[in-house]
Scaffold this motif. Structure first.
Motif, mmCIF file in Angstrom:
data_model
loop_
_atom_site.group_PDB
_atom_site.id
_atom_site.type_symbol
_atom_site.label_atom_id
_atom_site.label_comp_id
_atom_site.label_asym_id
_atom_site.label_seq_id
_atom_site.Cartn_x
_atom_site.Cartn_y
_atom_site.Cartn_z
ATOM 1 N N GLU A 193 36.708 35.407 35.901
ATOM 2 C CA GLU A 193 35.898 36.625 35.996
ATOM 3 C C GLU A 193 35.616 37.174 34.604
ATOM 4 O O GLU A 193 36.494 37.207 33.743
ATOM 5 C CB GLU A 193 36.645 37.685 36.813
ATOM 6 C CG GLU A 193 35.923 39.015 36.922
ATOM 7 C CD GLU A 193 36.712 40.046 37.704
ATOM 8 O OE1 GLU A 193 36.322 40.344 38.847
ATOM 9 O OE2 GLU A 193 37.744 40.540 37.168
ATOM 10 N N THR A 194 34.373 37.599 34.411
ATOM 11 C CA THR A 194 33.981 38.278 33.186
ATOM 12 C C THR A 194 33.218 39.537 33.583
ATOM 13 O O THR A 194 32.216 39.458 34.298
ATOM 14 C CB THR A 194 33.075 37.395 32.310
ATOM 15 O OG1 THR A 194 33.676 36.116 32.132
ATOM 16 C CG2 THR A 194 32.850 38.041 30.945
ATOM 17 N N LEU A 195 33.710 40.699 33.141
ATOM 18 C CA LEU A 195 33.069 41.968 33.476
ATOM 19 C C LEU A 195 32.659 42.707 32.216
ATOM 20 O O LEU A 195 33.405 42.742 31.231
ATOM 21 C CB LEU A 195 34.020 42.868 34.271
ATOM 22 C CG LEU A 195 34.477 42.408 35.649
ATOM 23 C CD1 LEU A 195 35.362 43.482 36.290
ATOM 24 C CD2 LEU A 195 33.284 42.096 36.554
ATOM 25 N N LEU A 196 31.478 43.294 32.264
ATOM 26 C CA LEU A 196 31.039 44.256 31.268
ATOM 27 C C LEU A 196 31.188 45.635 31.901
ATOM 28 O O LEU A 196 30.410 46.011 32.787
ATOM 29 C CB LEU A 196 29.583 44.004 30.877
ATOM 30 C CG LEU A 196 29.303 42.766 30.036
ATOM 31 C CD1 LEU A 196 27.803 42.500 29.968
ATOM 32 C CD2 LEU A 196 29.865 42.936 28.642
ATOM 33 N N LEU A 197 32.206 46.361 31.494
ATOM 34 C CA LEU A 197 32.477 47.694 32.032
ATOM 35 C C LEU A 197 31.854 48.696 31.065
ATOM 36 O O LEU A 197 32.370 48.932 29.980
ATOM 37 C CB LEU A 197 33.986 47.903 32.169
ATOM 38 C CG LEU A 197 34.695 46.845 33.040
ATOM 39 C CD1 LEU A 197 36.196 47.060 33.032
ATOM 40 C CD2 LEU A 197 34.165 46.864 34.464
ATOM 41 N N VAL A 198 30.718 49.275 31.462
ATOM 42 C CA VAL A 198 29.883 50.021 30.525
ATOM 43 C C VAL A 198 29.656 51.449 31.012
ATOM 44 O O VAL A 198 29.760 51.750 32.205
ATOM 45 C CB VAL A 198 28.529 49.308 30.324
ATOM 46 C CG1 VAL A 198 28.724 47.842 29.973
ATOM 47 C CG2 VAL A 198 27.638 49.448 31.551
ATOM 48 N N THR A 199 29.329 52.331 30.065
ATOM 49 C CA THR A 199 28.817 53.644 30.441
ATOM 50 C C THR A 199 27.301 53.563 30.535
ATOM 51 O O THR A 199 26.664 52.763 29.851
ATOM 52 C CB THR A 199 29.222 54.721 29.416
ATOM 53 O OG1 THR A 199 28.822 54.319 28.100
ATOM 54 C CG2 THR A 199 30.731 54.950 29.441
ATOM 55 N N GLU A 200 26.726 54.386 31.392
ATOM 56 C CA GLU A 200 25.292 54.291 31.653
ATOM 57 C C GLU A 200 24.446 54.569 30.415
ATOM 58 O O GLU A 200 23.343 54.038 30.292
ATOM 59 C CB GLU A 200 24.915 55.250 32.779
ATOM 60 C CG GLU A 200 25.457 54.809 34.137
ATOM 61 C CD GLU A 200 25.186 55.805 35.236
ATOM 62 O OE1 GLU A 200 24.677 56.904 34.931
ATOM 63 O OE2 GLU A 200 25.501 55.492 36.398
#
Length: 256
Positions: free
Chosen positions: A237-244
């Motif tokens: 799994e690869t996630l980009l956890l970003v703010t809008e």
């Protein structure tokens, strides 16, 4: 980095809180499956906000912290008590609220413990290899359930900076960095093969100042040399956890 799933959040506080819950779930599941869990931490303000959120999350009691192994993806080669050190900042963020076992915490050696960053890197490689051997692996690396990383405004991750030779190194899992473009100039970092050995790699991206970096690592033409953050990926799994505000207008991921 089109292989990564993007998960937007309305604010840095929401990003920290929701990432905290994700981390707790991963560690709890890993302990159910393997009896222990292994987390690799990152530096930076967002990484420390996540650690603080974990420490303050009531659900953190679901994790047996005495069976959590903690490593660092990189460290500043300064004295051990220096506030620049990622390990010192992480300890401050946790506020003593996580009942970790010291034998399972693996800081990178400081400049008042080792004479050179090369010695510190060699020491960390040996520590990683010992942990791997104890797990029955001959890969030189223990099993990493989760690798947390922060994206720099220049697209760097850990202490892997664009245009630098460290990004291309595959012969060693840990190496020294000199003349870093971001102070302090001397560091120790995991290389891409070590980072990408993790089951899950999550990249924290917070704030409008990171928007260009986020766009750069998502560019299909990006290379590890041009944008190191584009080259990170987990085995599962690869996630980009970003703010809008780092990716305006993107709808909430329905699987988030």
């Amino acid at each position: 980095m089109n292989h990564a799933r993007i998960v937007p959040h309305g604010s840095q506080e929401q990003l920290a809180q929701e990432t905290s819950r994700r981390v707790i779930t991963v560690l709890e599941q890993a302990q159910d499956e393997r009896g222990e869990a292994t987390l690799v931490l990152t530096g930076g303000s967002m990484g420390n906000k996540v650690i603080q959120a974990i420490a303050n999350d009531p659900d953190s009691a679901l994790v047996d912290w005495s069976r959590v192994n903690v490593w660092w993806s990189d460290e500043r080669f300064v004295p051990g008590a220096d506030s620049e050190r990622n390990g010192v900042q992480a300890a401050d963020a946790a506020q003593g609220q996580l009942d970790l076992e010291w034998d399972r915490i693996h800081p990178i050696a400081a400049s008042d413990e080792m004479s050179t960053a090369e010695e510190a890197a060699a020491d960390y490689r040996e520590e990683l290899a010992t942990a791997a051997e104890q797990e029955g692996s001959d890969s030189g690396l223990p099993y990493f359930d989760l690798m947390l990383l922060s994206l720099g405004p220049d697209t760097h991750v850990a202490s892997l900076f664009p245009g630098r030779e460290e990004v291309t190194v595959t012969s060693t899992p840990v190496m020294a960095v000199h003349d870093s473009p971001k102070p302090p100039p001397t560091r120790v970092t995991m290389t891409l093969p070590a980072i990408n050995s993790a089951e899950r790699v999550w990249l924290l991206v917070a704030g409008s100042a990171k928007a260009e970096a986020l766009a750069a690592i998502r560019d299909p033409e990006a290379t590890p040399q041009s944008a190191p953050g584009s080259a990170v990926r987990g085995t599962e799994e690869t996630l980009l956890l970003v703010t809008e505000d780092a990716l305006p207008g993107l709808p909430q991921d329905p699987e988030g």
